[in-house]
Design a protein around this motif. Structure first.
Motif, PDB file in Angstrom:
ATOM      1  N   THR A 224      -4.470   8.485  -2.641  1.00  0.00           N
ATOM      2  CA  THR A 224      -5.202   9.481  -3.418  1.00  0.00           C
ATOM      3  C   THR A 224      -5.396  10.787  -2.643  1.00  0.00           C
ATOM      4  O   THR A 224      -5.939  11.745  -3.181  1.00  0.00           O
ATOM      5  N   GLY A 225      -4.981  10.797  -1.382  1.00  0.00           N
ATOM      6  CA  GLY A 225      -5.263  11.936  -0.516  1.00  0.00           C
ATOM      7  C   GLY A 225      -6.493  11.718   0.331  1.00  0.00           C
ATOM      8  O   GLY A 225      -6.795  12.514   1.224  1.00  0.00           O
ATOM      9  N   PHE A 226      -7.220  10.631   0.032  1.00  0.00           N
ATOM     10  CA  PHE A 226      -8.422  10.289   0.791  1.00  0.00           C
ATOM     11  C   PHE A 226      -8.343   8.828   1.227  1.00  0.00           C
ATOM     12  O   PHE A 226      -7.698   8.004   0.584  1.00  0.00           O
ATOM     13  N   ALA A 227      -9.000   8.509   2.332  1.00  0.00           N
ATOM     14  CA  ALA A 227      -8.955   7.152   2.882  1.00  0.00           C
ATOM     15  C   ALA A 227      -9.583   6.156   1.914  1.00  0.00           C
ATOM     16  O   ALA A 227     -10.640   6.416   1.320  1.00  0.00           O
ATOM     17  N   ARG A 228      -8.921   5.010   1.798  1.00  0.00           N
ATOM     18  CA  ARG A 228      -9.427   3.889   1.009  1.00  0.00           C
ATOM     19  C   ARG A 228      -9.060   2.579   1.706  1.00  0.00           C
ATOM     20  O   ARG A 228      -7.988   2.467   2.311  1.00  0.00           O
ATOM     21  N   PRO A 229      -9.942   1.572   1.622  1.00  0.00           N
ATOM     22  CA  PRO A 229      -9.608   0.264   2.191  1.00  0.00           C
ATOM     23  C   PRO A 229      -8.544  -0.440   1.354  1.00  0.00           C
ATOM     24  O   PRO A 229      -8.478  -0.297   0.132  1.00  0.00           O
ATOM     25  N   CYS A 230      -7.719  -1.210   2.037  1.00  0.00           N
ATOM     26  CA  CYS A 230      -6.693  -2.012   1.377  1.00  0.00           C
ATOM     27  C   CYS A 230      -6.472  -3.259   2.209  1.00  0.00           C
ATOM     28  O   CYS A 230      -6.451  -3.194   3.446  1.00  0.00           O
ATOM     29  N   VAL A 231      -6.329  -4.400   1.568  1.00  0.00           N
ATOM     30  CA  VAL A 231      -5.984  -5.650   2.252  1.00  0.00           C
ATOM     31  C   VAL A 231      -4.555  -5.990   1.885  1.00  0.00           C
ATOM     32  O   VAL A 231      -4.226  -6.193   0.713  1.00  0.00           O
ATOM     33  N   TRP A 232      -3.715  -6.035   2.896  1.00  0.00           N
ATOM     34  CA  TRP A 232      -2.283  -6.271   2.713  1.00  0.00           C
ATOM     35  C   TRP A 232      -1.925  -7.659   3.215  1.00  0.00           C
ATOM     36  O   TRP A 232      -2.318  -8.051   4.312  1.00  0.00           O
ATOM     37  N   HIS A 233      -1.172  -8.403   2.394  1.00  0.00           N
ATOM     38  CA  HIS A 233      -0.700  -9.736   2.768  1.00  0.00           C
ATOM     39  C   HIS A 233       0.813  -9.641   2.972  1.00  0.00           C
ATOM     40  O   HIS A 233       1.592  -9.783   2.026  1.00  0.00           O
ATOM     41  N   PRO A 234       1.257  -9.378   4.219  1.00  0.00           N
ATOM     42  CA  PRO A 234       2.689  -9.150   4.429  1.00  0.00           C
ATOM     43  C   PRO A 234       3.559 -10.365   4.110  1.00  0.00           C
ATOM     44  O   PRO A 234       4.710 -10.199   3.671  1.00  0.00           O
ATOM     45  N   THR A 235       3.046 -11.584   4.283  1.00  0.00           N
ATOM     46  CA  THR A 235       3.845 -12.783   4.001  1.00  0.00           C
ATOM     47  C   THR A 235       4.158 -12.886   2.510  1.00  0.00           C
ATOM     48  O   THR A 235       5.279 -13.235   2.112  1.00  0.00           O
ATOM     49  N   ARG A 236       3.167 -12.574   1.691  1.00  0.00           N
ATOM     50  CA  ARG A 236       3.353 -12.666   0.239  1.00  0.00           C
ATOM     51  C   ARG A 236       3.811 -11.351  -0.380  1.00  0.00           C
ATOM     52  O   ARG A 236       4.211 -11.322  -1.549  1.00  0.00           O
ATOM     53  N   GLY A 237       3.695 -10.271   0.367  1.00  0.00           N
ATOM     54  CA  GLY A 237       4.076  -8.977  -0.185  1.00  0.00           C
ATOM     55  C   GLY A 237       3.099  -8.454  -1.214  1.00  0.00           C
ATOM     56  O   GLY A 237       3.484  -7.690  -2.101  1.00  0.00           O
ATOM     57  N   THR A 238       1.828  -8.851  -1.096  1.00  0.00           N
ATOM     58  CA  THR A 238       0.818  -8.409  -2.051  1.00  0.00           C
ATOM     59  C   THR A 238      -0.235  -7.558  -1.346  1.00  0.00           C
ATOM     60  O   THR A 238      -0.365  -7.577  -0.124  1.00  0.00           O
ATOM     61  N   ARG A 239      -1.019  -6.838  -2.139  1.00  0.00           N
ATOM     62  CA  ARG A 239      -2.089  -6.004  -1.583  1.00  0.00           C
ATOM     63  C   ARG A 239      -3.231  -5.907  -2.574  1.00  0.00           C
ATOM     64  O   ARG A 239      -3.032  -5.995  -3.796  1.00  0.00           O
ATOM     65  N   ILE A 240      -4.419  -5.727  -2.042  1.00  0.00           N
ATOM     66  CA  ILE A 240      -5.615  -5.466  -2.846  1.00  0.00           C
ATOM     67  C   ILE A 240      -6.162  -4.117  -2.402  1.00  0.00           C
ATOM     68  O   ILE A 240      -6.597  -3.954  -1.256  1.00  0.00           O
ATOM     69  N   ASP A 241      -6.132  -3.135  -3.287  1.00  0.00           N
ATOM     70  CA  ASP A 241      -6.627  -1.798  -2.975  1.00  0.00           C
ATOM     71  C   ASP A 241      -8.036  -1.619  -3.525  1.00  0.00           C
ATOM     72  O   ASP A 241      -8.315  -1.967  -4.682  1.00  0.00           O
ATOM     73  N   VAL A 242      -8.913  -1.089  -2.698  1.00  0.00           N
ATOM     74  CA  VAL A 242     -10.253  -0.705  -3.149  1.00  0.00           C
ATOM     75  C   VAL A 242     -10.136   0.745  -3.628  1.00  0.00           C
ATOM     76  O   VAL A 242     -10.160   1.687  -2.833  1.00  0.00           O
ATOM     77  N   GLU A 243      -9.985   0.918  -4.928  1.00  0.00           N
ATOM     78  CA  GLU A 243      -9.666   2.239  -5.471  1.00  0.00           C
ATOM     79  C   GLU A 243     -10.848   3.204  -5.420  1.00  0.00           C
ATOM     80  O   GLU A 243     -10.699   4.367  -5.072  1.00  0.00           O
ATOM     81  N   ALA A 244     -12.036   2.737  -5.808  1.00  0.00           N
ATOM     82  CA  ALA A 244     -13.263   3.536  -5.788  1.00  0.00           C
ATOM     83  C   ALA A 244     -13.076   4.907  -6.441  1.00  0.00           C
ATOM     84  O   ALA A 244     -13.297   5.946  -5.803  1.00  0.00           O
ATOM     85  N   PRO A 245     -12.679   4.969  -7.718  1.00  0.00           N
ATOM     86  CA  PRO A 245     -12.432   6.274  -8.358  1.00  0.00           C
ATOM     87  C   PRO A 245     -13.687   7.129  -8.475  1.00  0.00           C
ATOM     88  O   PRO A 245     -13.587   8.357  -8.604  1.00  0.00           O
ATOM     89  N   HIS A 246     -14.880   6.509  -8.429  1.00  0.00           N
ATOM     90  CA  HIS A 246     -16.125   7.248  -8.566  1.00  0.00           C
ATOM     91  C   HIS A 246     -16.595   7.842  -7.244  1.00  0.00           C
ATOM     92  O   HIS A 246     -17.591   8.584  -7.212  1.00  0.00           O
ATOM     93  N   VAL A 247     -15.898   7.527  -6.141  1.00  0.00           N
ATOM     94  CA  VAL A 247     -16.305   7.991  -4.817  1.00  0.00           C
ATOM     95  C   VAL A 247     -15.495   9.228  -4.450  1.00  0.00           C
ATOM     96  O   VAL A 247     -14.268   9.190  -4.435  1.00  0.00           O
ATOM     97  N   ARG A 248     -16.189  10.313  -4.145  1.00  0.00           N
ATOM     98  CA  ARG A 248     -15.524  11.555  -3.736  1.00  0.00           C
ATOM     99  C   ARG A 248     -15.455  11.602  -2.215  1.00  0.00           C
ATOM    100  O   ARG A 248     -16.449  11.410  -1.525  1.00  0.00           O
ATOM    101  N   GLY A 249     -14.249  11.843  -1.690  1.00  0.00           N
ATOM    102  CA  GLY A 249     -14.080  11.926  -0.252  1.00  0.00           C
ATOM    103  C   GLY A 249     -13.550  10.630   0.331  1.00  0.00           C
ATOM    104  O   GLY A 249     -13.117   9.718  -0.386  1.00  0.00           O
TER     105      GLY A 249
END
Length: 617
Positions: A224-249
């Protein structure tokens, strides 16, 4: 004006609390003592704090605990040069051992310890490039290379069981500091996968899951141009992104809970910190209860990603590391997200300091930059002011305790600290906004900040001084030549004064960084290096300059400071250089107090229109 400003420097001050990765609940406490950083071991289970008085060598400010909690891992170098070897040393200071005896000297750009195995990884920068190494922390096995690249690679991490490692790499985008996370098998060195969000959006590793056998990685993304947490599972090739669209910055991920179900993050908006927790199972993101202040301080270009940072304790407990401009670091304990944090470690010292206010300043092109500022108590009307510029440039001034700021204010001098373009935690566009015309945008931001402080009646326009260390020192000198008349003097610590001469002598990690920032090496972009060099503008300097420089500095090397001093003096400038034995940073309360006393004397001399080169009043 006579004050007791020295009180802000006199107490042993905690700088960081760094929880060990191994079993139990041991943490390393870094304290700023009279003569430099000192370590203590905090056993939270028993509630004991044990000073580690035998440890006197190595880069203790960046030290970490070994897996068993019985040894300290730290870089040993030559008098602060930041080039050397990693050593393991017993808690009593004995049994010190070089863990990489056969490697050429290197600059450390990452260290991480496995939580459930006698393994650690280090990221090295040397003349032959960047490399990731697997170490046995007791020295029982030879170091094993896991990854090599001629391109920037930083921040190596290792999984809890030691079977996986990752490193932030730029092979997918050479010459541009927008990282991807590359995962390797520690048994074979085979690259298993790489997480990239494309050439525009960097990804950086934060920590492997603390659960043994779980190879998921907490990363920071910027889609998004701003830092966000993400949990990546390289073995499975999956990820969970914490999008937080209501958070500015920026929403900066710091840690995850022992059961790897929750993420601790800090939302930064206009420099203000708000601690949040993300529940990976429900997807909920909630704001935690906490007092105002700072809860982490990024140090993205060093051995560790943060100088200090809040983190999880056992179970779902939280340890919020908290400080403000007027209050040194303390540890707040919370039993969970619904629990109000209470003090756990270090009392909140009442030194009768002054808090700083955050203000947005509009720069020349409309960009908003964040400014911390404070007036001296009982000040009426404009007063002298010192503008502080942080180093980096990819660092940031947070709302943390600063004895120098309090000393200025206690002496009737207003204080301000500017997060100019290049600072982190304001998004990717802002962080990269200083490139490739190094200095141009920063000077616009500096000029806008000074005009705002004058317009608001805080600063006397004829009595504004500029100071900073490293990149902040460079900007202080550059302001003298390119913004003549704006400042009444510059107080520059370990500055870059001549990029061409400095590039030749800086360590390999820094050469790679600056060729990336300039988007060229000197032979390819000579005009950029010349334009950015304060030495180019010595004929235009009209105010006095003081430089504080280390003899063994490999970031801003001594030769280029000598060249600037000679050039400015030949041009008729008022310049003084004080030399100290050491590297890029001075450490210890005694040195900090002496430097502050020196700066106060220089400012008072300038206010009396006495040249600095004439010596003390």
């Amino acid at each position: 004006m006579t004050t007791n400003w020295q009180r802000f420097f006199t107490a042993d001050r905690p700088l960081a609390v760094r929880r060990g990765r191994g079993p139990g609940d041991r943490s390393l406490i870094v304290v700023e003592s009279e003569d430099g950083p000192r370590l203590s071991l905090w056993d939270a289970g028993s509630g004991t704090v044990r000073p580690l008085g035998g440890l006197t060598s190595g880069d203790l400010a960046q030290a970490v605990l070994s897996h068993d909690g019985e040894h300290i891992l730290a870089l040993h170098d030559d008098n602060g040069s930041e080039v050397g070897h990693l050593h393991t040393t017993g808690l009593d200071g004995g049994d010190s051992r070089d863990l990489t005896p056969d490697l050429p000297p290197y600059t450390l750009r990452g260290i991480d310890v496995a939580g459930r195995a006698d393994r650690a990884v280090i990221t090295c920068a040397a003349e032959d490039g960047f490399s990731l190494w697997l170490l046995s922390t007791d020295g029982s096995a030879d170091p094993e290379p896991l990854f090599r690249s001629p391109h920037e690679a930083w921040n190596g991490l290792v999984s809890a069981d030691g079977t996986r490692a990752c490193v932030d790499t730029t092979d997918h985008n050479p010459g541009i500091r927008r990282f991807a996370v590359t995962v390797v098998d520690t048994a074979t060195g085979q690259v298993l996968d790489r997480l990239t969000d494309g050439p525009e959006a960097p990804v950086r590793g934060v920590r492997f899951s603390p659960v043994p056998g779980d190879d998921r990685i907490l990363v920071a993304t910027e889609r998004t141009g701003f830092a966000r947490p993400c949990v990546w599972h390289p073995t499975r090739g999956t990820r969970i992104d914490v999008e937080a669209p209501h958070v500015r910055g920026d929403l900066v991920p710091l840690d995850w809970s022992e059961d790897a179900t929750r993420i601790l993050a800090v939302h930064v908006d206009g420099g203000i910190h708000r601690v949040m927790e993300a529940d990976l199972e429900s997807g909920a993101l909630r704001l935690l209860d906490h007092p105002p202040g700072a809860y982490f301080e990024p140090d993205v270009a060093d051995t560790l990603c943060h100088q200090w940072a809040s983190h999880y304790g056992p179970g779902r407990t939280l340890r919020l590391l908290h400080q403000r401009f007027d209050s040194p670091l303390r540890v707040l304990h919370a039993d969970g997200p619904d629990s109000a944090p209470v003090p756990q470690l270090f009392p909140q010292l009442d030194l009768d300091g002054v808090r700083c206010t955050s203000t947005a300043v509009r720069s020349a092109d409309g960009t908003h930059v964040q400014l911390w500022w404070a007036r001296p108590r009982h000040a009426k009307g404009p007063v002298p002011l010192v503008l502080q510029l942080h180093g980096g440039p990819n660092l940031v001034t947070v709302d943390r305790y600063d004895p120098a700021a309090q000393a200025w204010l206690d002496n009737g001098v207003a204080y301000a600290a500017l997060n100019y373009r290049g600072s982190v935690t304001f998004g990717r566009r802002f962080r990269e906004g200083f490139m490739p015309a190094i200095g141009d945008r920063e000077l616009e931001d500096i000029e806008a900040a000074v005009h705002r402080l004058v317009a608001d009646g805080v600063a006397d326009p004829d009595k504004v001084f500029v100071t900073g260390a490293s990149y902040g020192g460079f900007l202080s000198l550059l302001s003298m030549g390119r913004l003549p008349g704006l400042f009444a003097g510059a107080l520059a610590h370990v500055p870059m004064a001549d990029w061409l001469a400095g590039y030749e002598d800086m360590n390999p990690a820094l050469r790679a960084a600056w060729s990336s920032f300039f988007r060229a090496k000197p032979e390819d972009g000579l005009e950029r290096f010349v334009r950015a060099s304060p030495i180019t503008y010595v004929a235009d300097v009209v105010a006095p300059v003081w430089i504080n420089q280390g003899t063994h500095d490999t970031r801003t090397a001594p030769k280029q400071v000598r060249l600037y001093e000679e050039a400015l003096r030949a041009a008729g400038g008022d310049v003084v250089v004080d030399w100290y034995s050491g590297g890029h940073e001075t450490t210890g309360r005694a040195k900090a107090l002496a430097e502050q006393s020196r700066m106060l004397d220089l400012v008072h001399a300038a206010l009396r229109q006495r040249p600095w080169s004439q010596g003390p009043l």
